[in-house]
Design an enzyme around this catalytic site. Structure first.
Site, mmCIF file in Angstrom:
data_model
loop_
_atom_site.group_PDB
_atom_site.id
_atom_site.type_symbol
_atom_site.label_atom_id
_atom_site.label_comp_id
_atom_site.label_asym_id
_atom_site.label_seq_id
_atom_site.Cartn_x
_atom_site.Cartn_y
_atom_site.Cartn_z
ATOM 1 N N CYS A 227 0.804 -1.223 0.000
ATOM 2 C CA CYS A 227 0.000 0.000 0.000
ATOM 3 C C CYS A 227 0.838 1.273 0.000
ATOM 4 O O CYS A 227 0.290 2.373 -0.074
ATOM 5 C CB CYS A 227 -0.941 -0.001 1.201
ATOM 6 S SG CYS A 227 -1.887 -1.537 1.309
ATOM 7 N N HIS B 149 -2.500 8.273 6.051
ATOM 8 C CA HIS B 149 -2.735 6.910 5.546
ATOM 9 C C HIS B 149 -4.067 6.405 6.090
ATOM 10 O O HIS B 149 -4.879 5.885 5.323
ATOM 11 C CB HIS B 149 -1.581 6.005 5.975
ATOM 12 C CG HIS B 149 -1.654 4.625 5.421
ATOM 13 N ND1 HIS B 149 -1.672 4.363 4.063
ATOM 14 C CD2 HIS B 149 -1.707 3.412 6.030
ATOM 15 C CE1 HIS B 149 -1.732 3.058 3.861
ATOM 16 N NE2 HIS B 149 -1.768 2.459 5.044
ATOM 17 N N GLU C 152 0.026 5.713 13.469
ATOM 18 C CA GLU C 152 0.370 6.847 12.606
ATOM 19 C C GLU C 152 0.267 8.165 13.374
ATOM 20 O O GLU C 152 1.135 9.036 13.256
ATOM 21 C CB GLU C 152 -0.542 6.875 11.381
ATOM 22 C CG GLU C 152 -0.217 8.010 10.419
ATOM 23 C CD GLU C 152 -1.138 8.067 9.207
ATOM 24 O OE1 GLU C 152 -0.860 8.866 8.289
ATOM 25 O OE2 GLU C 152 -2.135 7.313 9.181
ATOM 26 N N LYS D 199 -9.470 7.796 2.478
ATOM 27 C CA LYS D 199 -9.984 6.421 2.490
ATOM 28 C C LYS D 199 -11.363 6.311 3.124
ATOM 29 O O LYS D 199 -12.070 5.322 2.913
ATOM 30 C CB LYS D 199 -9.006 5.497 3.217
ATOM 31 C CG LYS D 199 -7.686 5.294 2.502
ATOM 32 C CD LYS D 199 -6.775 4.344 3.271
ATOM 33 C CE LYS D 199 -5.432 4.170 2.602
ATOM 34 N NZ LYS D 199 -4.573 5.378 2.728
ATOM 35 N N PHE E 124 2.065 -3.331 3.976
ATOM 36 C CA PHE E 124 2.477 -4.603 4.561
ATOM 37 C C PHE E 124 3.975 -4.808 4.306
ATOM 38 O O PHE E 124 4.488 -4.483 3.244
ATOM 39 C CB PHE E 124 1.706 -5.752 3.925
ATOM 40 C CG PHE E 124 0.307 -5.962 4.466
ATOM 41 C CD1 PHE E 124 -0.239 -5.101 5.410
ATOM 42 C CD2 PHE E 124 -0.456 -7.030 4.036
ATOM 43 C CE1 PHE E 124 -1.522 -5.307 5.905
ATOM 44 C CE2 PHE E 124 -1.745 -7.248 4.521
ATOM 45 C CZ PHE E 124 -2.274 -6.383 5.457
ATOM 46 N N HIS F 73 -9.684 1.732 0.776
ATOM 47 C CA HIS F 73 -8.220 1.586 0.691
ATOM 48 C C HIS F 73 -7.882 0.946 -0.652
ATOM 49 O O HIS F 73 -8.136 -0.238 -0.861
ATOM 50 C CB HIS F 73 -7.741 0.713 1.853
ATOM 51 C CG HIS F 73 -6.255 0.659 1.991
ATOM 52 N ND1 HIS F 73 -5.396 1.209 1.065
ATOM 53 C CD2 HIS F 73 -5.464 0.107 2.949
ATOM 54 C CE1 HIS F 73 -4.152 0.999 1.449
ATOM 55 N NE2 HIS F 73 -4.173 0.336 2.590
#
Length: 469
Positions: free
Chosen positions: A220, A360, A371, A391, A455, A396
């Site tokens: 991502c 994010h 975050e 998002k 990831f 996402h």
């Protein structure tokens, strides 16, 4: 620096002169270090980093193109974000009734007419189709549509569009054909249309750009990695212009099933439009999305020579790794905070200059607060910074997330309006930022940063501002 009270240093030449080996070595005196007034020394240490001034190395954004759940037009996309509209709904591309998650940011009614010829269009994976359409739209936006591309030296123009999952539909169909019918029924396009580099390759083949061309796949975080790498090709003098971003099309049974198996998705099937809830206490996972987001980036010198429409300036970026866990973020946010700090250093920006963050913010239990913890480490004062979560409305979009969010960041800079973070019903008290909850806000962005994490612990941050000659 040497202490001003230290004795004057001397150095001795140990090797004798080759002309006279018996001659005694000469003693040389080093200059006494110059004293600086305390105030001057303090001002140097506290001064902000310097921004790039060389027009060959300054990188500007001249075009934006996308494919999204809100259509393929950048202005329409941002208008619907400003309106706080949710693009999330029940999946009808396949029968999702047996999945614990049955919704997502599925693109409907996509058309590539005028951008991809019919024969190729029928064969391509959606991941590739989204890439080509978004890339060509970005070129049109940069005043480089059709014959206008003749003004560009194609050997110095490159393509760097990445993807997290690649051609997942083609791959899934190929595996199914192998199992059910044998290897002879696998399409010859199985490998070419499944591998992650083919979006960049096919777009370059179509438009003739012969410069740097590859893909990056960092889950991502992919799009921001691509922006960072593309800008560095320009800064190093290896390209005048780069098309960069991300593309993704993973809302198919194996894609949905894989993320269900990771226990990463929201299961709010009774109310999909409110399922993506970044920073809300009742968030229960992220919502899958899809699409593509692409920028045209070029050196300021090149853009000015061709009279390009300059949208904004890319100031800098950074990438790094948590080195912690495959899927879980570091709770202390160390990898993210250091990535933000490095991006500001690369951009020549002090933390005090940043007043907008496109976060994010995936709507996961651990990720959202990790975050926030990282952001607090870098930015000591939270009152002047607004953050929002794209998002919350489009889901996402995995490898394409950073591309679509960079476009939202650039539109915030150029319009002076921030889109809301919707579904803020029960905010986390630890956030302590203005999250532009549920309603758009007018805000003059000085420097905006966009965060993307993936990831594997991949972190990426890019910084933009309005262009100032």
């Amino acid at each position: 620096m040497q202490s001003p009270n230290a004795p004057t240093a001397t150095t001795t030449t140990l090797r004798p002169s080759p002309l006279n080996p018996l001659r005694k070595p000469a003693r040389t005196l080093s200059p006494r270090p110059r004293k600086l007034p305390i105030s001057a020394a303090a001002s140097i240490s506290a001064s902000a980093p310097k921004r790039e001034t060389d027009p060959k190395k300054r990188v500007v954004v001249t075009g934006m193109g996308l494919v999204s759940v809100f259509g393929n037009d950048v202005d329409t996309y941002y208008d619907r974000l400003l309106a706080g509209e949710s693009g999330i709904g029940l999946i009808d591309r396949f029968d999702a009734s047996k999945f614990p998650t049955r919704f997502g940011g599925q693109i409907r009614g996509f058309s590539s007419e005028g951008y991809i010829d019919g024969k190729n269009d029928r064969r391509l994976d959606d991941c590739l189709r989204y890439c080509i359409v978004a890339g060509k739209k970005a070129l049109e936006n940069a005043d480089l549509g059709g014959d206008k591309r003749l003004k560009v030296n194609k050997e110095r123009a490159g393509v760097l569009v990445g993807t997290g999952m690649g051609g997942l539909t083609v791959f899934s169909d190929g595996v199914q054909a192998l199992i059910e019918k044998g290897h002879r029924k696998i399409t010859p396009f199985f490998i070419p249309y499944a591998i992650t580099n083919m979006g960049s390759a096919l777009l370059a083949i179509d438009i003739g750009f012969m410069g740097p061309n590859y893909s990056i796949s960092t889950a991502c975080a992919t799009s921001n990695y691509c922006f960072y790498a593309a800008a560095n090709h320009i800064r190093r003098g290896e390209a005048d212009l780069m098309i960069a971003g991300g593309t993704e099309a993973a809302i198919i049974p194996i894609g949905l099933g894989g993320f269900v198996a990771c226990r990463a998705l929201s299961q709010r099937n009774d109310d999909p439009k409110t399922a993506s809830r970044p920073w809300d206490k009742d968030r229960d996972g992220f919502v899958m999305g899809e699409g593509a987001g692409v920028l045209v980036m070029e050196s300021l010198e090149h853009a000015m020579k061709r009279g390009a429409p300059i949208i904004a300036e890319y100031l800098g970026g950074a990438v790094n790794c948590d080195a912690h866990h495959m899927t879980d973020p570091r709770a202390d946010g160390l990898g993210v905070s250091s990535c933000i700090e490095r991006s500001l250093q690369d951009a020549g920006v002090s933390p005090e200059e940043v007043n907008y963050i496109n976060a994010h913010a995936t709507s996961t239990l651990a990720g959202d607060l990790a975050e926030i913890n990282a952001i607090k480490k870098v930015f000591k004062k939270t009152s002047g910074i607004k953050i929002n979560a794209t998002k919350s409305m489009i889901g996402h979009c995995l490898g394409a997330a950073g591309g679509l969010e960079a476009i939202a960041t650039l539109k915030a800079i150029t319009t002076g309006w921030l889109h809301p973070s919707i579904n803020q019903f029960n905010p986390e008290p630890a956030v302590e930022f203005d999250t532009v909850a549920n309603q758009k806000q007018q805000h003059e962005v000085n420097v905006g940063i966009s965060n993307s994490f993936g990831f594997g612990g991949h972190n990426s941050v890019v910084a933009f501002s309005a262009f100032k000659p």
